[in-house]
Design a protein around this motif. Structure first.
Motif, PDB file in Angstrom:
ATOM      1  N   VAL A 188       0.841  -1.207   0.000  1.00  0.00           N
ATOM      2  CA  VAL A 188       0.000   0.000   0.000  1.00  0.00           C
ATOM      3  C   VAL A 188       0.873   1.252   0.000  1.00  0.00           C
ATOM      4  O   VAL A 188       0.543   2.257  -0.641  1.00  0.00           O
ATOM      5  CB  VAL A 188      -0.951  -0.022   1.208  1.00  0.00           C
ATOM      6  N   GLY A 189       1.993   1.202   0.738  1.00  0.00           N
ATOM      7  CA  GLY A 189       2.887   2.353   0.752  1.00  0.00           C
ATOM      8  C   GLY A 189       3.506   2.618  -0.614  1.00  0.00           C
ATOM      9  O   GLY A 189       3.691   3.780  -0.998  1.00  0.00           O
ATOM     10  N   LEU A 190       3.813   1.564  -1.357  1.00  0.00           N
ATOM     11  CA  LEU A 190       4.356   1.740  -2.707  1.00  0.00           C
ATOM     12  C   LEU A 190       3.334   2.399  -3.617  1.00  0.00           C
ATOM     13  O   LEU A 190       3.659   3.305  -4.403  1.00  0.00           O
ATOM     14  CB  LEU A 190       4.779   0.380  -3.258  1.00  0.00           C
ATOM     15  N   PHE A 191       2.088   1.954  -3.515  1.00  0.00           N
ATOM     16  CA  PHE A 191       1.030   2.580  -4.315  1.00  0.00           C
ATOM     17  C   PHE A 191       0.816   4.032  -3.897  1.00  0.00           C
ATOM     18  O   PHE A 191       0.628   4.910  -4.748  1.00  0.00           O
ATOM     19  CB  PHE A 191      -0.265   1.789  -4.150  1.00  0.00           C
ATOM     20  N   ALA A 192       0.852   4.282  -2.587  1.00  0.00           N
ATOM     21  CA  ALA A 192       0.689   5.660  -2.102  1.00  0.00           C
ATOM     22  C   ALA A 192       1.823   6.551  -2.596  1.00  0.00           C
ATOM     23  O   ALA A 192       1.603   7.732  -2.904  1.00  0.00           O
ATOM     24  CB  ALA A 192       0.627   5.667  -0.575  1.00  0.00           C
ATOM     25  N   LEU A 193       3.032   6.003  -2.684  1.00  0.00           N
ATOM     26  CA  LEU A 193       4.160   6.789  -3.166  1.00  0.00           C
ATOM     27  C   LEU A 193       3.961   7.199  -4.626  1.00  0.00           C
ATOM     28  O   LEU A 193       4.217   8.351  -5.011  1.00  0.00           O
ATOM     29  CB  LEU A 193       5.441   5.983  -3.010  1.00  0.00           C
ATOM     30  N   ALA A 194       3.494   6.271  -5.451  1.00  0.00           N
ATOM     31  CA  ALA A 194       3.241   6.592  -6.861  1.00  0.00           C
ATOM     32  C   ALA A 194       2.121   7.612  -6.998  1.00  0.00           C
ATOM     33  O   ALA A 194       2.194   8.545  -7.810  1.00  0.00           O
ATOM     34  CB  ALA A 194       2.895   5.318  -7.625  1.00  0.00           C
ATOM     35  N   ARG A 195       1.093   7.467  -6.197  1.00  0.00           N
ATOM     36  CA  ARG A 195      -0.024   8.417  -6.247  1.00  0.00           C
ATOM     37  C   ARG A 195       0.412   9.802  -5.787  1.00  0.00           C
ATOM     38  O   ARG A 195       0.025  10.821  -6.370  1.00  0.00           O
ATOM     39  CB  ARG A 195      -1.160   7.882  -5.386  1.00  0.00           C
ATOM     40  N   THR A 196       1.226   9.859  -4.752  1.00  0.00           N
ATOM     41  CA  THR A 196       1.722  11.140  -4.252  1.00  0.00           C
ATOM     42  C   THR A 196       2.618  11.812  -5.283  1.00  0.00           C
ATOM     43  O   THR A 196       2.575  13.040  -5.463  1.00  0.00           O
ATOM     44  CB  THR A 196       2.491  10.926  -2.948  1.00  0.00           C
ATOM     45  N   ALA A 197       3.452  11.031  -5.955  1.00  0.00           N
ATOM     46  CA  ALA A 197       4.333  11.600  -6.978  1.00  0.00           C
ATOM     47  C   ALA A 197       3.530  12.238  -8.102  1.00  0.00           C
ATOM     48  O   ALA A 197       3.854  13.344  -8.568  1.00  0.00           O
ATOM     49  CB  ALA A 197       5.248  10.509  -7.530  1.00  0.00           C
ATOM     50  N   ALA A 198       2.449  11.575  -8.539  1.00  0.00           N
ATOM     51  CA  ALA A 198       1.622  12.141  -9.607  1.00  0.00           C
ATOM     52  C   ALA A 198       0.940  13.425  -9.158  1.00  0.00           C
ATOM     53  O   ALA A 198       0.888  14.421  -9.896  1.00  0.00           O
ATOM     54  CB  ALA A 198       0.585  11.110 -10.047  1.00  0.00           C
TER      55      ALA A 198
END
Length: 344
Positions: A188-198
């Motif tokens: 979930v943290g990896l997905f959150a990181l990608a979402r935050t970057a966008a």
């Protein structure tokens, strides 16, 4: 007078005797004698004694096992972590309205605070303020907006990623799998990181295009600032997830409300000195306060304030430790009391 033979000759073959001759044990269909060894295998592979002869072909080694469950431990953990991230990506991809939180709200915030800052600065200069008022106000508002979305999007993405499991009644399914707790959090943290970057990239592009604010002017100091803000967002999200596990859906409001309390105390858009005197000691305890102070100094073209950066780092480490401890305790209570039945 002639008499018919007692053994007439068949037109298809020789005379047939009414008494069957004794069968040879080697003939086909003959029952094996009790003491004879039973031969097995294809013809030509046995000797006269019935024992199997040595095979001339070499046996092939067994095929190696395949499948996710039979992978090495490290590879299996990585597989499960990436599977969790991909699961949440597919949810976002198949629900286009979810991009509203990722792109639309951040852009609205940028337009809102950027326009307010520009208007307030121009009004102050028109009233006889200092010539650098516009740059200062714009720096505080736009710099705070870009940096704030780092911590905000990280916290929202991680917390709502867990809420997806509660809304879809998937908590019991997760507990029945061999997935470890840290593997799920990492996914979930990896997905959150990608979402935050966008989201942050969209905010930074709009701030530069509309208000000529370049976040890269922070220089190399942007790396520790961004890392600390991401860590603070994850820490708050872990604490919120633990509260939702312990107290149920009634605590879901904290997903969107927790940072609403942190933001005014952190001096995101103004110095902490402008807060009421009673709240200043509370603001000084928060690591986010010192992170935003570092970001403003860097955006103003000054050097890295190492004192604030050190205090922010120490405070972030303590916050993460407290969040992990609280999450582990509440998760233990969640399992011991069988609170998973709320989501079954």
């Amino acid at each position: 007078m002639t008499f018919p033979d007692s053994h007439p000759q068949s037109s298809d073959g020789p005379l047939q005797s009414p008494v069957a001759p004794p069968r040879n044990s080697d003939s086909p269909g003959a029952p094996a004698s009790p003491g004879a060894a039973t031969a097995s295998g294809p013809p030509g592979t046995h000797g006269t004694t019935g024992a199997p002869a040595a095979s001339t072909s070499t046996a092939l080694p067994p095929a190696p096992p395949e499948g996710p469950a039979l992978r090495p431990p490290v590879q299996a953990s990585l597989h499960r972590t990436l599977a969790v991230a991909r699961r949440h990506w597919l949810v976002l991809k198949r629900s286009p309205h979810r991009f509203f939180d990722v792109l639309v709200w951040p852009l609205v915030d940028t337009l809102l605070y950027g326009s307010i800052g520009l208007f307030a600065a121009k009004a102050a200069e028109a009233a006889g303020g200092a010539p650098g008022t516009t740059a200062t106000v714009t720096l505080y508002l736009l710099g705070g907006t870009v940096l704030w979305h780092l911590v905000h999007q990280t916290q929202i993405s991680l917390a709502t990623g867990f809420l997806e499991e509660t809304w879809s009644r998937n908590i019991l399914g997760l507990l029945a799998t061999p997935m470890r707790d840290w593997e799920y959090l990492a996914g979930v943290g990896l997905f959150a990181l990608a979402r935050t970057a966008a989201s942050t990239l969209a905010v930074a592009v709009l701030a530069y295009a509309a208000y000529a604010f370049d976040v890269t002017t922070l220089g190399i100091g942007l790396i520790p600032v961004a890392a600390l803000l991401l860590a603070c967002g994850w820490a708050v999200a872990l604490l919120v997830v633990g509260l939702v596990l312990r107290y149920g859906s009634g605590a879901e409001a904290l997903v969107w409300g927790a940072l609403s309390v942190v933001m005014p105390l952190s001096g995101v858009f103004y110095p902490v000195s402008t807060l009421p005197a009673a709240l200043r000691p509370v603001a000084e305890v928060l690591p986010t306060t010192h992170v935003f102070a570092v970001g403003r100094e860097l955006a103003a073209g000054n050097g890295i304030p190492w004192r604030d950066l050190g205090v922010a780092t120490a405070g972030t480490v303590v916050l993460i430790a407290l969040s992990l401890f609280a999450l582990s305790r509440m998760l233990r209570t969640f399992r011991r009391r069988g609170l998973v039945t709320r989501y079954s």
